[in-house]
Scaffold this motif. Sequence first.
Motif, PDB file in Angstrom:
ATOM      1  N   PRO A 250      37.200  36.479  37.927  1.00  0.00           N
ATOM      2  CA  PRO A 250      36.453  37.741  37.827  1.00  0.00           C
ATOM      3  C   PRO A 250      37.119  38.697  36.839  1.00  0.00           C
ATOM      4  O   PRO A 250      38.339  38.754  36.749  1.00  0.00           O
ATOM      5  CB  PRO A 250      36.503  38.311  39.256  1.00  0.00           C
ATOM      6  N   ILE A 251      36.261  39.411  36.070  1.00  0.00           N
ATOM      7  CA  ILE A 251      36.764  40.462  35.172  1.00  0.00           C
ATOM      8  C   ILE A 251      36.336  41.782  35.799  1.00  0.00           C
ATOM      9  O   ILE A 251      35.153  42.129  35.793  1.00  0.00           O
ATOM     10  CB  ILE A 251      36.155  40.324  33.754  1.00  0.00           C
ATOM     11  N   TYR A 252      37.284  42.493  36.393  1.00  0.00           N
ATOM     12  CA  TYR A 252      36.959  43.754  37.067  1.00  0.00           C
ATOM     13  C   TYR A 252      36.940  44.904  36.066  1.00  0.00           C
ATOM     14  O   TYR A 252      37.817  45.004  35.196  1.00  0.00           O
ATOM     15  CB  TYR A 252      37.981  44.040  38.159  1.00  0.00           C
ATOM     16  N   MET A 253      35.929  45.768  36.190  1.00  0.00           N
ATOM     17  CA  MET A 253      35.841  46.961  35.342  1.00  0.00           C
ATOM     18  C   MET A 253      35.981  48.171  36.252  1.00  0.00           C
ATOM     19  O   MET A 253      35.208  48.332  37.200  1.00  0.00           O
ATOM     20  CB  MET A 253      34.475  47.040  34.656  1.00  0.00           C
ATOM     21  N   ASP A 254      36.968  48.991  35.980  1.00  0.00           N
ATOM     22  CA  ASP A 254      37.224  50.136  36.862  1.00  0.00           C
ATOM     23  C   ASP A 254      37.314  51.424  36.042  1.00  0.00           C
ATOM     24  O   ASP A 254      37.851  51.428  34.943  1.00  0.00           O
ATOM     25  CB  ASP A 254      38.541  49.900  37.626  1.00  0.00           C
ATOM     26  N   GLY A 255      36.779  52.520  36.590  1.00  0.00           N
ATOM     27  CA  GLY A 255      36.866  53.824  35.926  1.00  0.00           C
ATOM     28  C   GLY A 255      35.747  54.037  34.935  1.00  0.00           C
ATOM     29  O   GLY A 255      34.655  53.483  35.076  1.00  0.00           O
ATOM     30  N   VAL A 295      34.137  47.895  39.856  1.00  0.00           N
ATOM     31  CA  VAL A 295      34.933  48.371  40.997  1.00  0.00           C
ATOM     32  C   VAL A 295      34.447  49.783  41.311  1.00  0.00           C
ATOM     33  O   VAL A 295      34.527  50.672  40.466  1.00  0.00           O
ATOM     34  CB  VAL A 295      36.437  48.374  40.666  1.00  0.00           C
ATOM     35  N   GLU A 296      33.906  49.948  42.503  1.00  0.00           N
ATOM     36  CA  GLU A 296      33.272  51.235  42.806  1.00  0.00           C
ATOM     37  C   GLU A 296      33.903  52.000  43.951  1.00  0.00           C
ATOM     38  O   GLU A 296      33.624  53.172  44.153  1.00  0.00           O
ATOM     39  CB  GLU A 296      31.768  51.016  43.047  1.00  0.00           C
ATOM     40  N   THR A 297      34.759  51.340  44.744  1.00  0.00           N
ATOM     41  CA  THR A 297      35.380  52.054  45.855  1.00  0.00           C
ATOM     42  C   THR A 297      36.885  51.761  45.895  1.00  0.00           C
ATOM     43  O   THR A 297      37.350  50.766  45.369  1.00  0.00           O
ATOM     44  CB  THR A 297      34.787  51.592  47.214  1.00  0.00           C
ATOM     45  N   ALA A 298      37.596  52.678  46.579  1.00  0.00           N
ATOM     46  CA  ALA A 298      39.052  52.510  46.709  1.00  0.00           C
ATOM     47  C   ALA A 298      39.360  51.262  47.548  1.00  0.00           C
ATOM     48  O   ALA A 298      40.346  50.560  47.306  1.00  0.00           O
ATOM     49  CB  ALA A 298      39.654  53.747  47.357  1.00  0.00           C
ATOM     50  N   LYS A 299      38.464  50.993  48.494  1.00  0.00           N
ATOM     51  CA  LYS A 299      38.667  49.825  49.373  1.00  0.00           C
ATOM     52  C   LYS A 299      38.590  48.526  48.558  1.00  0.00           C
ATOM     53  O   LYS A 299      39.416  47.616  48.716  1.00  0.00           O
ATOM     54  CB  LYS A 299      37.578  49.834  50.455  1.00  0.00           C
ATOM     55  N   GLN A 300      37.573  48.502  47.674  1.00  0.00           N
ATOM     56  CA  GLN A 300      37.406  47.319  46.816  1.00  0.00           C
ATOM     57  C   GLN A 300      38.650  47.129  45.948  1.00  0.00           C
ATOM     58  O   GLN A 300      39.150  46.020  45.772  1.00  0.00           O
ATOM     59  CB  GLN A 300      36.171  47.557  45.938  1.00  0.00           C
ATOM     60  N   ARG A 301      39.176  48.246  45.428  1.00  0.00           N
ATOM     61  CA  ARG A 301      40.376  48.206  44.588  1.00  0.00           C
ATOM     62  C   ARG A 301      41.563  47.657  45.376  1.00  0.00           C
ATOM     63  O   ARG A 301      42.305  46.797  44.881  1.00  0.00           O
ATOM     64  CB  ARG A 301      40.667  49.621  44.088  1.00  0.00           C
ATOM     65  N   ARG A 302      41.711  48.130  46.595  1.00  0.00           N
ATOM     66  CA  ARG A 302      42.842  47.642  47.429  1.00  0.00           C
ATOM     67  C   ARG A 302      42.714  46.146  47.678  1.00  0.00           C
ATOM     68  O   ARG A 302      43.690  45.411  47.675  1.00  0.00           O
ATOM     69  CB  ARG A 302      42.890  48.406  48.767  1.00  0.00           C
ATOM     70  N   GLY A 303      41.469  45.707  47.880  1.00  0.00           N
ATOM     71  CA  GLY A 303      41.206  44.283  48.105  1.00  0.00           C
ATOM     72  C   GLY A 303      41.620  43.437  46.904  1.00  0.00           C
ATOM     73  O   GLY A 303      42.197  42.360  47.054  1.00  0.00           O
ATOM     74  N   ILE A 304      41.331  43.954  45.715  1.00  0.00           N
ATOM     75  CA  ILE A 304      41.683  43.214  44.487  1.00  0.00           C
ATOM     76  C   ILE A 304      43.201  43.122  44.368  1.00  0.00           C
ATOM     77  O   ILE A 304      43.764  42.068  44.065  1.00  0.00           O
ATOM     78  CB  ILE A 304      41.094  43.924  43.240  1.00  0.00           C
ATOM     79  N   ILE A 305      43.864  44.237  44.657  1.00  0.00           N
ATOM     80  CA  ILE A 305      45.333  44.287  44.524  1.00  0.00           C
ATOM     81  C   ILE A 305      46.003  43.335  45.513  1.00  0.00           C
ATOM     82  O   ILE A 305      46.908  42.576  45.155  1.00  0.00           O
ATOM     83  CB  ILE A 305      45.837  45.741  44.715  1.00  0.00           C
ATOM     84  N   SER A 306      45.520  43.347  46.764  1.00  0.00           N
ATOM     85  CA  SER A 306      46.199  42.524  47.771  1.00  0.00           C
ATOM     86  C   SER A 306      45.694  41.068  47.781  1.00  0.00           C
ATOM     87  O   SER A 306      46.329  40.190  48.362  1.00  0.00           O
ATOM     88  CB  SER A 306      46.042  43.144  49.166  1.00  0.00           C
ATOM     89  N   GLY A 307      44.567  40.828  47.099  1.00  0.00           N
ATOM     90  CA  GLY A 307      43.998  39.476  47.104  1.00  0.00           C
ATOM     91  C   GLY A 307      44.863  38.465  46.360  1.00  0.00           C
ATOM     92  O   GLY A 307      45.713  38.827  45.550  1.00  0.00           O
ATOM     93  N   GLU A 308      44.595  37.200  46.650  1.00  0.00           N
ATOM     94  CA  GLU A 308      45.382  36.108  46.043  1.00  0.00           C
ATOM     95  C   GLU A 308      44.775  35.644  44.716  1.00  0.00           C
ATOM     96  O   GLU A 308      45.439  34.984  43.920  1.00  0.00           O
ATOM     97  CB  GLU A 308      45.392  34.897  46.998  1.00  0.00           C
ATOM     98  N   GLU A 309      43.504  36.012  44.523  1.00  0.00           N
ATOM     99  CA  GLU A 309      42.747  35.421  43.423  1.00  0.00           C
ATOM    100  C   GLU A 309      43.201  35.906  42.039  1.00  0.00           C
ATOM    101  O   GLU A 309      43.370  37.099  41.811  1.00  0.00           O
ATOM    102  CB  GLU A 309      41.276  35.804  43.621  1.00  0.00           C
ATOM    103  N   PRO A 310      43.376  34.973  41.080  1.00  0.00           N
ATOM    104  CA  PRO A 310      43.685  35.405  39.716  1.00  0.00           C
ATOM    105  C   PRO A 310      42.503  36.185  39.156  1.00  0.00           C
ATOM    106  O   PRO A 310      41.350  35.847  39.440  1.00  0.00           O
ATOM    107  CB  PRO A 310      43.862  34.101  38.935  1.00  0.00           C
ATOM    108  N   CYS A 311      42.770  37.215  38.376  1.00  0.00           N
ATOM    109  CA  CYS A 311      41.670  38.023  37.830  1.00  0.00           C
ATOM    110  C   CYS A 311      42.160  38.825  36.632  1.00  0.00           C
ATOM    111  O   CYS A 311      43.351  38.881  36.345  1.00  0.00           O
ATOM    112  CB  CYS A 311      41.126  38.974  38.895  1.00  0.00           C
ATOM    113  N   ILE A 312      41.182  39.440  35.942  1.00  0.00           N
ATOM    114  CA  ILE A 312      41.501  40.352  34.835  1.00  0.00           C
ATOM    115  C   ILE A 312      40.952  41.716  35.220  1.00  0.00           C
ATOM    116  O   ILE A 312      39.834  41.819  35.721  1.00  0.00           O
ATOM    117  CB  ILE A 312      40.838  39.881  33.517  1.00  0.00           C
ATOM    118  N   ILE A 313      41.743  42.760  35.016  1.00  0.00           N
ATOM    119  CA  ILE A 313      41.304  44.110  35.369  1.00  0.00           C
ATOM    120  C   ILE A 313      41.310  44.957  34.095  1.00  0.00           C
ATOM    121  O   ILE A 313      42.355  45.165  33.485  1.00  0.00           O
ATOM    122  CB  ILE A 313      42.245  44.741  36.417  1.00  0.00           C
TER     123      ILE A 313
END
Length: 436
Positions: A250-255, A295-313
């Motif tokens: 996943p390529i996460y887009m935040d902000g 990425v639309e919520t702080a909860k979603q952001r926390r999930g990405i940070i603590s998750g195991e999955e490789p990703c690009i932010i």
Amino acid sequence: MKLKFLGAAEEVGRSCIMVEYEGTRIIMDAGVKIGEEDAYPLLEAADIGSIDGVVISHAHLDHSAYLPHMVSNGYSKPIYSTKPTFELVGILVSDYLKISEPKDVSKDAMAKMLGQFKIVEYQKEFRIGSIGVRLLPAGHILGSAMIELTCGGERLLYSGDVNFRNTKLLEAGYTDNLDAGILVMESTYGGNGDTFPSEHATINGMMASIKETLSAGGKVIMPTFGVGRAQEMLLLLDDYMKSGLLPKAPIYMDGMVNKAMGIHRHNVVYCREELKNRILLNDDDPFKSKNFVKVETAKQRRGIISGEEPCIIVTTSGMLTGGPVLKYVKSLAKVPEDKIIFVGYQAEGTLGRELVNGAKEILIDESRVDVKFKVEKYHLSAHADRQQLLQFVSKVKNLKKVFIIHGEKRKSREFREAIGGKYTTEIPMLGQEVTI
Ligand SMILES: [Zn+2]
Ligand SMILES: [Zn+2]
């Protein structure tokens, strides 16, 4: 014709040039120099009421953020720009007001300012009093323009910020048929040694590095400017992923990246032909790729940070001076498998610069963070390099005089040397007035 350099003189930031001709007074760009303490153009409050029109080259804050200040101090005449610039100013300047909270800006300034905009098309001449104005594509960010002024028999070309390479998003800046006696130009990368390596090689190197991290199960943070570089990066990442050169992740887009993405999508007619055709003819819309996740919520952001999955932010701010990127860096800096990749300029005194310089410990929200993740920087710029700037100068027919602005003192001087003696060259000082 009278020119007054109210900012961006021997510096990058607060671009603002006043031009006077036969009783008409206009301003090209109204920027703020963003820093620990913001610096404004030397525009006297008393002069604001006498301005007949403002023309904005592009939406970056160093060219547009002074607009709400002007409006609050009585400026009520039109502000001219392309359509994408108008829309991008809407998000960038309101974000600036939220962060900087300038005291002289009234509450209704933003709405008033947007109401004063008049949209103009590239290439179509319009008039402000006795001055003819034309916007030409600058290739720098969506909607960016060079400004050409015709004052009687004299013509002036102001480069704004320019890029003369094609990018994923934009066609290179316009260089056909440039004809002006006076050129006012940027020199961001005009210094000795400012010749960029091939962008293709840089991108390939960066993608190989991202692949390595993703394949090893790590996360990649890419801090960028919300407008321009972010969209460029996202489309590149998507292309590489679709062609199998990058592993699926996943390529996460935040902000601000998200809002700016929407503006790029519905202004695709201002983008590069190839991209337009892909969307309009082939129904292949990279802006809506399944690889992108908002990425639309702080909860979603926390999930990405603590998750195991490789990703690009991909997130803001580009120099780690604020924005959601700090939330990611605060946690992920401790993880040796993860990586941060900078793709833009890192100013002195920013957290981004500290990391690029190899800091082993950084301070975020007053807590100390150990730096264990890998830090890399790739040079991908939305500005022309020295060689392209020199070529640009040589393409302007009938050129007599060049004013060099929008560059660090040293770079402007080195660029002036490089131009040589064919034209009269000047590096104006802040506040300097010149009559031509
Ligand atoms: Zn710019
Ligand atoms: Zn600029």
